[in-house]
Motif scaffolding. Sequence first.
Motif, PDB file in Angstrom:
ATOM      1  N   GLY A 204       3.265   2.058  14.244  1.00  0.00           N
ATOM      2  CA  GLY A 204       4.390   2.296  13.363  1.00  0.00           C
ATOM      3  C   GLY A 204       4.250   3.552  12.539  1.00  0.00           C
ATOM      4  N   LEU A 205       5.385   4.152  12.215  1.00  0.00           N
ATOM      5  CA  LEU A 205       5.477   5.292  11.312  1.00  0.00           C
ATOM      6  C   LEU A 205       5.864   4.744   9.937  1.00  0.00           C
ATOM      7  N   VAL A 206       5.016   4.979   8.951  1.00  0.00           N
ATOM      8  CA  VAL A 206       5.216   4.424   7.618  1.00  0.00           C
ATOM      9  C   VAL A 206       5.835   5.482   6.715  1.00  0.00           C
ATOM     10  N   VAL A 207       6.969   5.137   6.128  1.00  0.00           N
ATOM     11  CA  VAL A 207       7.624   5.999   5.149  1.00  0.00           C
ATOM     12  C   VAL A 207       7.933   5.125   3.934  1.00  0.00           C
ATOM     13  N   GLY A 208       7.089   5.223   2.929  1.00  0.00           N
ATOM     14  CA  GLY A 208       7.278   4.374   1.756  1.00  0.00           C
ATOM     15  C   GLY A 208       7.208   2.908   2.129  1.00  0.00           C
ATOM     16  N   PRO A 209       8.245   2.119   1.797  1.00  0.00           N
ATOM     17  CA  PRO A 209       8.216   0.680   2.080  1.00  0.00           C
ATOM     18  C   PRO A 209       8.759   0.315   3.455  1.00  0.00           C
TER      19      PRO A 209
ATOM     20  N   PRO B 233       0.839  -1.203   0.000  1.00  0.00           N
ATOM     21  CA  PRO B 233       0.000   0.000   0.000  1.00  0.00           C
ATOM     22  C   PRO B 233       0.870   1.248   0.000  1.00  0.00           C
ATOM     23  N   THR B 234       0.428   2.270  -0.701  1.00  0.00           N
ATOM     24  CA  THR B 234       1.163   3.531  -0.752  1.00  0.00           C
ATOM     25  C   THR B 234       0.307   4.649  -0.172  1.00  0.00           C
ATOM     26  N   HIS B 235       0.940   5.757   0.160  1.00  0.00           N
ATOM     27  CA  HIS B 235       0.229   6.871   0.784  1.00  0.00           C
ATOM     28  C   HIS B 235       0.780   8.182   0.260  1.00  0.00           C
ATOM     29  N   ILE B 236      -0.055   9.205   0.302  1.00  0.00           N
ATOM     30  CA  ILE B 236       0.373  10.553  -0.052  1.00  0.00           C
ATOM     31  C   ILE B 236       1.160  11.136   1.119  1.00  0.00           C
ATOM     32  N   GLY B 237       2.060  12.056   0.829  1.00  0.00           N
ATOM     33  CA  GLY B 237       2.798  12.741   1.884  1.00  0.00           C
ATOM     34  C   GLY B 237       4.020  11.983   2.344  1.00  0.00           C
ATOM     35  N   PRO B 238       4.829  12.619   3.191  1.00  0.00           N
ATOM     36  CA  PRO B 238       6.089  12.014   3.615  1.00  0.00           C
ATOM     37  C   PRO B 238       5.953  10.842   4.573  1.00  0.00           C
ATOM     38  N   PHE B 239       4.831  10.737   5.309  1.00  0.00           N
ATOM     39  CA  PHE B 239       4.665   9.606   6.229  1.00  0.00           C
ATOM     40  C   PHE B 239       3.191   9.380   6.542  1.00  0.00           C
ATOM     41  N   ALA B 240       2.933   8.203   7.101  1.00  0.00           N
ATOM     42  CA  ALA B 240       1.602   7.840   7.574  1.00  0.00           C
ATOM     43  C   ALA B 240       1.774   7.027   8.845  1.00  0.00           C
ATOM     44  N   LEU B 241       0.666   6.690   9.488  1.00  0.00           N
ATOM     45  CA  LEU B 241       0.690   5.887  10.708  1.00  0.00           C
ATOM     46  C   LEU B 241      -0.086   4.597  10.502  1.00  0.00           C
TER      47      LEU B 241
ATOM     48  N   THR C 262      -7.870   7.731  -3.186  1.00  0.00           N
ATOM     49  CA  THR C 262      -6.683   8.460  -3.640  1.00  0.00           C
ATOM     50  C   THR C 262      -5.806   8.917  -2.472  1.00  0.00           C
ATOM     51  N   GLY C 263      -4.556   8.492  -2.488  1.00  0.00           N
ATOM     52  CA  GLY C 263      -3.580   8.934  -1.510  1.00  0.00           C
ATOM     53  C   GLY C 263      -3.592   8.216  -0.183  1.00  0.00           C
ATOM     54  N   LEU C 264      -4.583   7.323   0.033  1.00  0.00           N
ATOM     55  CA  LEU C 264      -4.732   6.692   1.345  1.00  0.00           C
ATOM     56  C   LEU C 264      -4.361   5.219   1.358  1.00  0.00           C
ATOM     57  N   GLY C 265      -4.013   4.648   0.209  1.00  0.00           N
ATOM     58  CA  GLY C 265      -3.682   3.236   0.158  1.00  0.00           C
ATOM     59  C   GLY C 265      -4.809   2.407  -0.411  1.00  0.00           C
ATOM     60  N   HIS C 266      -4.754   1.094  -0.175  1.00  0.00           N
ATOM     61  CA  HIS C 266      -5.785   0.210  -0.706  1.00  0.00           C
ATOM     62  C   HIS C 266      -6.075  -0.921   0.273  1.00  0.00           C
TER      63      HIS C 266
ATOM     64  N   ALA D 189      10.873  -3.682   7.278  1.00  0.00           N
ATOM     65  CA  ALA D 189      10.338  -3.694   5.919  1.00  0.00           C
ATOM     66  C   ALA D 189       8.829  -3.893   6.001  1.00  0.00           C
ATOM     67  N   LEU D 190       8.073  -3.008   5.390  1.00  0.00           N
ATOM     68  CA  LEU D 190       6.613  -3.121   5.407  1.00  0.00           C
ATOM     69  C   LEU D 190       6.159  -4.484   4.900  1.00  0.00           C
ATOM     70  N   ALA D 191       6.842  -5.022   3.911  1.00  0.00           N
ATOM     71  CA  ALA D 191       6.461  -6.307   3.316  1.00  0.00           C
ATOM     72  C   ALA D 191       6.566  -7.458   4.309  1.00  0.00           C
ATOM     73  N   ASP D 192       7.334  -7.284   5.393  1.00  0.00           N
ATOM     74  CA  ASP D 192       7.518  -8.361   6.372  1.00  0.00           C
ATOM     75  C   ASP D 192       6.484  -8.323   7.491  1.00  0.00           C
ATOM     76  N   LEU D 193       5.629  -7.313   7.503  1.00  0.00           N
ATOM     77  CA  LEU D 193       4.706  -7.111   8.613  1.00  0.00           C
ATOM     78  C   LEU D 193       3.268  -7.415   8.209  1.00  0.00           C
ATOM     79  N   ARG D 194       2.467  -7.766   9.206  1.00  0.00           N
ATOM     80  CA  ARG D 194       1.021  -7.852   9.000  1.00  0.00           C
ATOM     81  C   ARG D 194       0.429  -6.471   9.259  1.00  0.00           C
ATOM     82  N   VAL D 195      -0.354  -5.975   8.309  1.00  0.00           N
ATOM     83  CA  VAL D 195      -0.978  -4.662   8.442  1.00  0.00           C
ATOM     84  C   VAL D 195      -2.335  -4.840   9.113  1.00  0.00           C
ATOM     85  N   LEU D 196      -2.503  -4.264  10.285  1.00  0.00           N
ATOM     86  CA  LEU D 196      -3.747  -4.367  11.042  1.00  0.00           C
ATOM     87  C   LEU D 196      -4.564  -3.092  10.862  1.00  0.00           C
ATOM     88  N   ALA D 197      -5.770  -3.082  11.391  1.00  0.00           N
ATOM     89  CA  ALA D 197      -6.540  -1.836  11.402  1.00  0.00           C
ATOM     90  C   ALA D 197      -5.707  -0.774  12.111  1.00  0.00           C
ATOM     91  N   PRO D 198      -5.600   0.432  11.563  1.00  0.00           N
ATOM     92  CA  PRO D 198      -4.615   1.395  12.067  1.00  0.00           C
ATOM     93  C   PRO D 198      -4.902   1.956  13.447  1.00  0.00           C
TER      94      PRO D 198
END
Length: 324
Positions: free
Chosen positions: A26-31, A6-14, A311-315, A70-79
């Motif tokens: 977690g603080l998400v910055v790209g991958p 998943p990708t996001h707009i801006g320099p970081f997401a949570l 748009t900008g929030l991921g999928h 690495a984001l790919a190594d983690l399980r993404v839960l409800a934020p």
Amino acid sequence: MPDRLPTHIGPFALGTFGDGSRVFPGLVVGPRVRDLSDLAPSVRAVVEDWEALFPRLADLAQETADAWHALADLRVLAPIEPGQVLQSGANYRKHVVDLVAAEKESVHGATPEEARADAERMMDERIRGGVPYVFLGSPRAICGPYDDVLLPALGEQHDWELELALVIGRTGKHIPAEDAMSYVAAYTICNDLTTRDQLYRPDLKAIGTDWFTAKNADTFLPTGPFLVPAAFVGNPTEDADVRITLRHNGVVRQDESTKDMIFDIPRLIAYVSTTTTLRPGDLLLTGSPAGNGAHWGVFLKPGDVMEAEITGLGHQRNTVRSGQ
């Protein structure tokens, strides 16, 4: 993890993540994801101190120390685990016009042209002098953006409703619309599922809708993947071209701009805050655009796949299973 990150707009997401042994904010910055456990115990706690911690998050996003996963190594839960879940109904113009026009044709015998013209006039009047329609949902219905959705034993017409959701970042009551955007900390994606044939109680027709049974089954609110700070999104009903898109088994069913909202985000916040005190971590869903399963005559069955993005929030990608 899904097939694509998943990708996001801006320099970081949570977000909230699992690594097989524990769950952490977690603080998400790209991958990459930086564990924020040294800053706060949860994303909810970060939002509760949003004004103070937001600059700190910006600084951490620039760090390159080895606290990153690495984001790919983690399980993404409800934020986030929200306080309240406030849900807006009938808030997209085209969607409501379609519903009203269909009723005028089938029940009142109007021609398609007459029915649509009447429905458009009704919406213009509602925008000028009406108020939003809002109800409460259960936080227990929330699941992750890539979790399976489990269909309950009750009902057969299980439907999708993709929505833009916002997270409150400041405490407020009787918030003026002109100040409302300053209360928004972040945005995320919610798919507010509904079992249509459980929405009305035949034994209690005078009472009306049964939102509890129809909308609050376990896993009926896929949320995430991230919280994207409002500072990076702007005002989705004015400044930004934000699209809400849902595919059901690869077929596009919903695809609409957030600018089609009847009541914009400031009016929604002003309205709900007249009744309840909004607090950091509350989740406000802003309504679902046209293209629900009821419109297509298609409902969810085990094995179906919903793919959703804003748009900008991921999928999101949720596979439907039988929960019986």
